[in-house]
Design a protein around this motif. Structure first.
Motif: not given
Length: 480
Positions: A70-75, A13-17
């Protein structure tokens, strides 16, 4: 610290906003609830099937990018949709392979054109296709049709010219066809409708839609690989080339050179060119004069802000398409109060649907007023007679004091009449008040001036174009 579903979602959310508009964020992201984080996959709960489908259609790429960051590869991302009798897991997941993603300087993640389910924006024109006919993806949105494009005074000329071009591409005097106007008024919809209609009427024609920015990026990539000739050859084999937002050529001189060569070849070969811009060709700063002169070879026509009747019809069409039933008074309220552009109008409509879905209530006038309160407040701005006078004076290069004087010079009289016409249309002032702003003239002078302007617009094409351009400038001023 171990990641939790809540902390991962908060990071997203911090990125999206910082990327989406505030109203979009409040409507489509705040209601989402993080449920579980397991095996590098985030399970989120959404309020309804409609909510899920809208996210998948409009924000899946953004969700993929932020979750990968946020989670990296394979998210991966899974949805749970709330229904009246409980909840159920939406079958299927959105897998996000991390091998192709890389961070960029603006904290977003750039993905390949053919990533996952995202439709590529253009084909890859890196290799010359040869001299035989070839099949390409036209990059057109099938939903953009003439049937779904509502006609009104604001776009009638552009729409009918587009219809003519679609029936006989390259064989009319409308080549190139340049459609200009402000953001969110339907330019992209219309030019893609032309492309779709062309394909239907002329199945053997090779049609390609591409944004100007994408064209420039492709040109840069080919330049690095010393493949400029292949790039130009590819585009010279297109039968109907549709370029969106050509104003972006202003910062790309070498791309203009390539487009000039492509334009000349296509035009001389009887192929059709269709373009959009945010301004009429004569006002496009930074473009080479040789290009601008060619843009003026065909027809340049504008799309203006739709009037309330057109806005109402757009809402009615959207309501029927989405299979929802909204009271007539609510549709009229939205149409009368959202006057900026079609995109804003459709956004307001979707906000109503989302609010209804969240609260499980039928949409009524009270809900409409509550949902649209902030939108309407932010969009409203009243323009003054003085501001309109200054715009007209600047447009015609007429000294302000001349508007107030008694003179029979044609250019001054017409400038004054147009200013009165616009003041009557865009301000709430009485005819008497308008007259007082022009050296104390009475209300009958204002009435006569307005009628004269209307008559001249029907008989004098140059005069009509001047009034239309000034109308658009005043409309835009009410939004800024």
């Amino acid at each position: 610290m171990n990641n939790t579903a809540e902390s991962v979602w908060n990071n997203c959310l911090n990125i999206i906003k910082d990327i989406v508009e505030w109203q979009e964020y409040k409507t489509w992201f705040e209601p989402i609830v993080p449920i579980e984080l397991k095996d590098n996959g985030l399970l989120i709960q959404v309020p309804s099937q409609f909510f899920y489908e809208y996210l998948e259609e409009h924000y899946v790429s953004l969700l993929q990018k932020t979750l990968t960051r946020t989670l990296g590869r394979g998210a991966k991302l899974e949805y749970r949709i709330m229904i009246d009798s409980g909840s159920q897991n939406k079958s299927g997941t959105t897998d996000i392979p991390g091998g192709h993603a890389r961070p960029s300087s603006d904290n977003s993640i750039e993905l390949p054109w053919n990533f996952n389910r995202e439709k590529s924006v253009t084909i890859n024109p890196f290799a010359a296709p040869g001299i035989t006919k070839f099949k390409i993806d036209s990059q057109l949105n099938d939903n953009y049709t003439f049937e779904s494009f509502i006609e009104g005074d604001c776009n009638r000329v552009a729409r009918r010219a587009g219809k003519t071009v679609a029936e006989r591409p390259g064989s009319t005097s409308f080549n190139p066809l340049v459609i200009y106007g402000g953001t969110g008024l339907g330019k992209t919809h219309l030019i893609q409708a032309i492309g779709n209609e062309t394909k239907k009427a002329n199945p053997n024609k090779v049609v390609l839609y591409v944004s100007c920015e994408k064209f420039i990026n492709q040109f840069i990539n080919h330049s690095r690989n010393n493949q400029i000739n292949d790039f130009i050859l590819f585009y010279q084999l297109i039968d109907v080339l549709i370029i969106d937002d050509v104003q972006y050529f202003a910062s790309a001189d070498k791309s203009q050179d390539a487009f000039f060569a492509i334009f000349n070849h296509l035009h001389q070969s009887g192929k059709q060119l269709i373009m959009t811009s945010d301004k009429p060709p004569k006002d496009l700063n930074g473009l080479q004069e040789r290009l601008l002169s060619r843009f003026r070879w065909g027809l340049s026509t504008d799309i203006q802000i739709p009037d309330p009747e057109v806005r109402l019809e757009i809402l009615r069409q959207k309501m029927h398409k989405d299979g929802v039933d909204i009271p007539k008074e609510v549709l009229k309220y939205v149409a009368n109060n959202i006057s900026t552009n079609v995109r804003e109008l459709e956004g307001a409509f979707l906000s109503l649907l989302a609010q209804s879905s969240l609260n499980k209530k039928e949409i009524d006038i009270d809900i409409a007023k509550k949902v649209l309160r902030n939108i309407i407040k932010s969009n409203s701005k009243e323009i003054t007679i003085e501001a309109i006078q200054k715009m007209v004076c600047e447009y015609f290069d007429v000294p302000y004091e001349k508007l107030l004087q008694k003179t029979r010079k044609r250019e001054i009289v017409q400038a004054r009449q147009i200013t009165m016409y616009l003041a009557k249309a865009f301000t709430k002032n009485s005819l008497k008040t308008i007259g007082e702003h022009f050296g104390g003239r009475d209300h009958t002078t204002v009435i006569h001036s307005c009628q004269t302007v209307k008559d001249l617009m029907e008989t004098d094409s140059v005069f009509n174009e001047n009034v239309m351009e000034l109308t658009q400038k005043v409309q835009l001023a009410t939004l800024n």
